[in-house]
Scaffold this motif. Structure first.
Motif, PDB file in Angstrom:
ATOM      1  N   LEU A 260      43.295  28.349  46.624  1.00  0.00           N
ATOM      2  CA  LEU A 260      43.392  29.632  45.922  1.00  0.00           C
ATOM      3  C   LEU A 260      42.406  29.665  44.766  1.00  0.00           C
ATOM      4  O   LEU A 260      42.304  28.704  43.993  1.00  0.00           O
ATOM      5  CB  LEU A 260      44.805  29.851  45.354  1.00  0.00           C
ATOM      6  N   ALA A 261      41.689  30.753  44.638  1.00  0.00           N
ATOM      7  CA  ALA A 261      40.830  30.972  43.471  1.00  0.00           C
ATOM      8  C   ALA A 261      40.903  32.445  43.111  1.00  0.00           C
ATOM      9  O   ALA A 261      40.977  33.317  43.986  1.00  0.00           O
ATOM     10  CB  ALA A 261      39.388  30.559  43.764  1.00  0.00           C
ATOM     11  N   PHE A 262      40.888  32.716  41.810  1.00  0.00           N
ATOM     12  CA  PHE A 262      41.011  34.080  41.289  1.00  0.00           C
ATOM     13  C   PHE A 262      39.684  34.531  40.693  1.00  0.00           C
ATOM     14  O   PHE A 262      38.921  33.719  40.139  1.00  0.00           O
ATOM     15  CB  PHE A 262      42.072  34.170  40.196  1.00  0.00           C
ATOM     16  N   GLY A 263      39.427  35.822  40.781  1.00  0.00           N
ATOM     17  CA  GLY A 263      38.258  36.412  40.131  1.00  0.00           C
ATOM     18  C   GLY A 263      38.660  37.496  39.159  1.00  0.00           C
ATOM     19  O   GLY A 263      39.758  38.074  39.249  1.00  0.00           O
ATOM     20  N   ALA A 264      37.786  37.769  38.196  1.00  0.00           N
ATOM     21  CA  ALA A 264      37.972  38.828  37.194  1.00  0.00           C
ATOM     22  C   ALA A 264      39.151  38.573  36.262  1.00  0.00           C
ATOM     23  O   ALA A 264      39.704  39.511  35.680  1.00  0.00           O
ATOM     24  CB  ALA A 264      38.120  40.198  37.858  1.00  0.00           C
ATOM     25  N   VAL A 265      39.539  37.305  36.111  1.00  0.00           N
ATOM     26  CA  VAL A 265      40.629  36.985  35.192  1.00  0.00           C
ATOM     27  C   VAL A 265      40.207  35.988  34.112  1.00  0.00           C
ATOM     28  O   VAL A 265      40.973  35.701  33.192  1.00  0.00           O
ATOM     29  CB  VAL A 265      41.866  36.424  35.932  1.00  0.00           C
ATOM     30  N   ALA A 266      38.985  35.456  34.207  1.00  0.00           N
ATOM     31  CA  ALA A 266      38.543  34.420  33.276  1.00  0.00           C
ATOM     32  C   ALA A 266      37.021  34.471  33.149  1.00  0.00           C
ATOM     33  O   ALA A 266      36.348  35.192  33.888  1.00  0.00           O
ATOM     34  CB  ALA A 266      38.994  33.038  33.750  1.00  0.00           C
ATOM     35  N   SER A 267      36.487  33.659  32.255  1.00  0.00           N
ATOM     36  CA  SER A 267      35.038  33.620  32.039  1.00  0.00           C
ATOM     37  C   SER A 267      34.308  32.916  33.172  1.00  0.00           C
ATOM     38  O   SER A 267      33.078  32.897  33.199  1.00  0.00           O
ATOM     39  CB  SER A 267      34.729  32.897  30.719  1.00  0.00           C
ATOM     40  N   ARG A 268      35.050  32.360  34.110  1.00  0.00           N
ATOM     41  CA  ARG A 268      34.475  31.669  35.263  1.00  0.00           C
ATOM     42  C   ARG A 268      35.414  31.888  36.447  1.00  0.00           C
ATOM     43  O   ARG A 268      36.578  32.262  36.261  1.00  0.00           O
ATOM     44  CB  ARG A 268      34.321  30.182  34.976  1.00  0.00           C
ATOM     45  N   PRO A 269      34.954  31.701  37.662  1.00  0.00           N
ATOM     46  CA  PRO A 269      35.879  31.738  38.800  1.00  0.00           C
ATOM     47  C   PRO A 269      37.015  30.752  38.546  1.00  0.00           C
ATOM     48  O   PRO A 269      36.772  29.600  38.182  1.00  0.00           O
ATOM     49  CB  PRO A 269      34.996  31.314  39.978  1.00  0.00           C
ATOM     50  N   TRP A 270      38.241  31.208  38.751  1.00  0.00           N
ATOM     51  CA  TRP A 270      39.410  30.435  38.327  1.00  0.00           C
ATOM     52  C   TRP A 270      40.106  29.796  39.526  1.00  0.00           C
ATOM     53  O   TRP A 270      40.721  30.471  40.332  1.00  0.00           O
ATOM     54  CB  TRP A 270      40.397  31.346  37.596  1.00  0.00           C
ATOM     55  N   ARG A 271      40.005  28.485  39.642  1.00  0.00           N
ATOM     56  CA  ARG A 271      40.701  27.757  40.709  1.00  0.00           C
ATOM     57  C   ARG A 271      42.176  27.631  40.323  1.00  0.00           C
ATOM     58  O   ARG A 271      42.515  27.076  39.259  1.00  0.00           O
ATOM     59  CB  ARG A 271      40.076  26.384  40.898  1.00  0.00           C
TER      60      ARG A 271
END
Length: 330
Positions: A260-271
């Motif tokens: 799982l990885a999230f986008g648009a929630v942190a300054s970098r792609p969030w694993r």
């Protein structure tokens, strides 16, 4: 726009030599982010080094599985490549969800990794911004921040990384390859982007004068069962307000492996490693998916107008993993 020099290069050693000799030089690939920032006065390079003709435009299979992707491969080429679509479908979907067809035809893999935030305060040179002018402040915290970070931010910067491609790469443990005058090097994507902390102007761990030469995707059988989903505020191309790359291996109703990885929630792609930990070995059911999302998002720190992202990401986790579970059962 500040006056700048321009040189086209045809070999990696020549490009590296130019970068090493001028700390104010920048590489020009597709220019889909850099040129806009130059027009706005945010980027002011003394010299542009055109790297489009470097021999880094191939996608190749790696012994034992995996792929090696050259830095000048365009986003369109990456999304259309049969091995990417077969073995890493979430990556192809992520790339296709970003920008327009015309931009994808120009944008390069290396440039995508180095694109900078689309925060309105960062791109407006008349406004203070710690990322652009260290110590000047972060007006987004008190101002417009509905699409800003809920994870990994700090009092110095709450901007998010805009890449779709990077989210899928984070889920699949991509490794960034680079070259300097001292020789080649590698950085796992998990270490490529630096935490914001009190130095948001320092964005990557690349050494000075480094040229990105490509990305390696290690073998990941679970990646063949993956998807990418992006939520945005309009149907035409736009940056995400939340996105997810998910891969799932379910056997006999039990989660054997999950990415799982999230986008648009942190300054970098969030694993989302805590969510992965909670899910692995447990039941593949909606309640477990929601609990895993809650465990990951427990660290979220919201501002007055971006708290909706917690619910959004929770729902994305449940929806995506449910779809992948149902697909595996067919």
């Amino acid at each position: 726009m500040k006056e700048f020099g321009y040189q086209r290069v045809f070999d990696v050693p020549g490009a590296v030599a130019l970068l090493g000799a001028d700390p104010d030089a920048r590489c020009l690939g597709g220019g889909t982010n850099l040129v806009d920032l130059m027009k706005a006065g945010v980027e002011r390079p003394a010299q542009l080094i055109d790297v489009r003709e470097l021999p880094l435009g191939r996608i190749e299979a790696v012994d034992g599985g995996g792929l090696r992707i050259g830095a000048t491969v365009t986003n369109s080429e990456l999304a259309a490549h049969p091995e990417v679509r077969r073995h890493y479908p979430a990556l192809a979907q992520a790339v296709l969800s970003g920008a327009s067809g015309q931009l994808r035809n120009m944008a390069t893999v290396g440039g995508n990794l180095l694109q900078r935030t689309r925060c309105g305060y960062f791109t407006d040179a008349t406004k203070p911004c710690n990322k652009r002018v260290p110590g000047s402040g972060c007006p987004a915290i008190e101002g417009e921040h509905h699409n800003h970070a809920i994870l990994g931010a700090s009092a110095h910067c709450v901007a998010v990384h805009p890449s779709d491609m990077g989210v899928a790469l984070a889920a699949f443990d991509a490794v960034v390859r680079y070259e300097t005058t001292d020789g080649p090097g590698e950085l796992p994507l998990a270490e490529f982007y630096l935490p914001v902390g009190d130095t948001p102007h320092l964005e990557t761990a690349l050494p000075p004068g480094a040229l990105i030469t490509g990305i390696t995707l290690p073998p990941a059988p679970v990646a063949a069962h993956s998807r990418y989903r992006k939520v945005r505020e309009r149907a035409s191309y736009a940056f995400a307000i939340g996105s997810i790359a998910a891969a799932l291996d379910v056997r006999d109703g039990v989660v054997r492996e999950v990415r799982l990885a999230f986008g648009a929630v942190a300054s970098r792609p969030w694993r989302a490693r805590e969510a992965e930990r909670v899910l692995t070995g447990g039941p593949a059911e909606a309640a477990a998916f929601a609990a895993a999302a809650d465990a990951e998002l427990a660290a979220a720190e919201t501002l007055p107008h971006n708290g909706y992202k917690v619910t959004l990401m929770r729902n994305l986790v449940v929806a995506m993993l449910t779809e992948l579970t149902e697909e595996a059962a067919r």
